[in-house]
Motif scaffolding. Structure first.
Motif, PDB file in Angstrom:
ATOM      1  N   GLN A 150       8.482  62.809  27.237  1.00 15.83           N
ATOM      2  CA  GLN A 150       7.121  62.690  27.760  1.00 15.83           C
ATOM      3  C   GLN A 150       6.353  61.600  27.022  1.00 15.83           C
ATOM      4  O   GLN A 150       5.660  60.790  27.648  1.00 15.83           O
ATOM      5  CB  GLN A 150       6.383  64.023  27.638  1.00 15.83           C
ATOM      6  N   LEU A 151       6.498  61.578  25.712  1.00 22.40           N
ATOM      7  CA  LEU A 151       5.826  60.551  24.911  1.00 22.40           C
ATOM      8  C   LEU A 151       6.370  59.161  25.254  1.00 22.40           C
ATOM      9  O   LEU A 151       5.599  58.211  25.423  1.00 22.40           O
ATOM     10  CB  LEU A 151       6.004  60.835  23.419  1.00 22.40           C
ATOM     11  N   ALA A 152       7.688  59.045  25.379  1.00 25.88           N
ATOM     12  CA  ALA A 152       8.296  57.756  25.740  1.00 25.88           C
ATOM     13  C   ALA A 152       7.801  57.290  27.100  1.00 25.88           C
ATOM     14  O   ALA A 152       7.470  56.109  27.279  1.00 25.88           O
ATOM     15  CB  ALA A 152       9.825  57.868  25.732  1.00 25.88           C
ATOM     16  N   ARG A 153       7.742  58.209  28.063  1.00 26.74           N
ATOM     17  CA  ARG A 153       7.239  57.850  29.397  1.00 26.74           C
ATOM     18  C   ARG A 153       5.799  57.365  29.326  1.00 26.74           C
ATOM     19  O   ARG A 153       5.442  56.358  29.933  1.00 26.74           O
ATOM     20  CB  ARG A 153       7.321  59.050  30.341  1.00 26.74           C
ATOM     21  N   LEU A 154       4.971  58.092  28.586  1.00 26.65           N
ATOM     22  CA  LEU A 154       3.561  57.724  28.482  1.00 26.65           C
ATOM     23  C   LEU A 154       3.395  56.356  27.825  1.00 26.65           C
ATOM     24  O   LEU A 154       2.666  55.494  28.337  1.00 26.65           O
ATOM     25  CB  LEU A 154       2.792  58.789  27.700  1.00 26.65           C
ATOM     26  N   LEU A 178      12.187  49.702  36.588  1.00 26.15           N
ATOM     27  CA  LEU A 178      11.771  49.071  35.330  1.00 26.15           C
ATOM     28  C   LEU A 178      12.973  48.560  34.540  1.00 26.15           C
ATOM     29  O   LEU A 178      12.878  47.511  33.889  1.00 26.15           O
ATOM     30  CB  LEU A 178      10.939  50.036  34.490  1.00 26.15           C
ATOM     31  N   ALA A 179      14.087  49.269  34.611  1.00 27.06           N
ATOM     32  CA  ALA A 179      15.301  48.782  33.943  1.00 27.06           C
ATOM     33  C   ALA A 179      15.763  47.473  34.591  1.00 27.06           C
ATOM     34  O   ALA A 179      16.083  46.501  33.888  1.00 27.06           O
ATOM     35  CB  ALA A 179      16.399  49.843  34.005  1.00 27.06           C
ATOM     36  N   ALA A 180      15.779  47.440  35.913  1.00 27.44           N
ATOM     37  CA  ALA A 180      16.170  46.209  36.621  1.00 27.44           C
ATOM     38  C   ALA A 180      15.184  45.087  36.329  1.00 27.44           C
ATOM     39  O   ALA A 180      15.582  43.925  36.126  1.00 27.44           O
ATOM     40  CB  ALA A 180      16.254  46.476  38.120  1.00 27.44           C
ATOM     41  N   TRP A 193      17.321  50.513  28.282  1.00 26.57           N
ATOM     42  CA  TRP A 193      17.737  51.872  27.944  1.00 26.57           C
ATOM     43  C   TRP A 193      16.541  52.827  27.947  1.00 26.57           C
ATOM     44  O   TRP A 193      16.622  53.931  28.493  1.00 26.57           O
ATOM     45  CB  TRP A 193      18.426  51.909  26.573  1.00 26.57           C
ATOM     46  N   LEU A 194      15.428  52.419  27.340  1.00 28.13           N
ATOM     47  CA  LEU A 194      14.270  53.298  27.225  1.00 28.13           C
ATOM     48  C   LEU A 194      13.748  53.711  28.603  1.00 28.13           C
ATOM     49  O   LEU A 194      13.388  54.873  28.818  1.00 28.13           O
ATOM     50  CB  LEU A 194      13.166  52.638  26.411  1.00 28.13           C
TER      51      LEU A 194
END
Length: 141
Positions: free
Chosen positions: A12-16, A78-80, A121-122
Motif C-alpha cells: 500500500q505504501l509503495a503504491r501510494l 507503468l512498467a512498460a 519491478w516496483l
C-alpha cells in the motif's frame, strides 16, 4: 522469506508513493513539455506530443494504481512506460544534455539509469503482479 500480501502495508505504501511520484512527474510533463524535448531521441516522431502523452500516461497510471479494479493494468502500463522512456534517460546521460541551465553528472545519471529497472519491478510489485524476490513457501513437514 514470505511475500507480503497483496494488500499489505508495504505494498500500500509503495503504491501510494509510486502514484504520488508519477502524478507529480506527469503534471510536470504536461505543464512544461519543452523542458523534456532536449532529451528526446531524434528518432521519436512528434516529440512534444509524445512528452504530453507520457505526462497523461503517468497521471493515468498513478490514478489506476489506486483503484483496485484498474491496479494490475496500471502496473503493467507503468512498467512498460519505464521501459519506453529509458532511451531518453540514456540520451540525457550520454550526451550530457543541459536541462534548466544544469548539466547533471554521472553522480545523477548513474543511479538514475540503475534505478530504471527497479521502477519497472516496483510498479509490478506494487500492482500485485509479482512477488519476486519473495516466494510463498509451503511449510516443511
Amino acid at each position: 522469506m514470505t511475500a507480503p500480501a497483496g494488500n499489505s502495508w508495504p505494498r500500500q505504501l509503495a503504491r501510494l508513493l509510486l502514484a504520488l511520484a508519477y502524478a507529480f512527474v506527469g503534471y510536470v510533463h504536461l505543464r512544461s513539455p519543452q523542458g523534456f524535448l532536449p532529451i528526446m531521441p531524434d528518432w521519436v516522431p512528434y516529440p512534444r506530443e509524445v512528452v504530453l502523452a507520457t505526462g497523461a500516461a503517468e497521471i493515468s497510471g498513478a490514478i489506476g494504481l489506486m483503484i483496485p479494479r484498474l491496479r494490475r493494468a496500471a502496473a503493467w502500463g507503468l512498467a512498460a512506460y519505464a521501459v519506453c522512456v529509458f532511451p531518453a534517460n540514456i540520451k540525457h546521460a550520454v550526451e550530457s544534455i543541459e536541462l534548466s541551465g544544469q548539466v547533471l553528472g554521472w553522480g545523477y545519471h548513474g543511479p538514475r539509469l540503475v534505478a530504471q529497472p527497479v521502477l519497472v519491478w516496483l510498479a509490478l510489485w506494487a500492482g500485485g503482479i509479482t512477488n519476486w524476490p519473495w516466494r510463498n513457501r509451503a511449510p516443511t513437514p
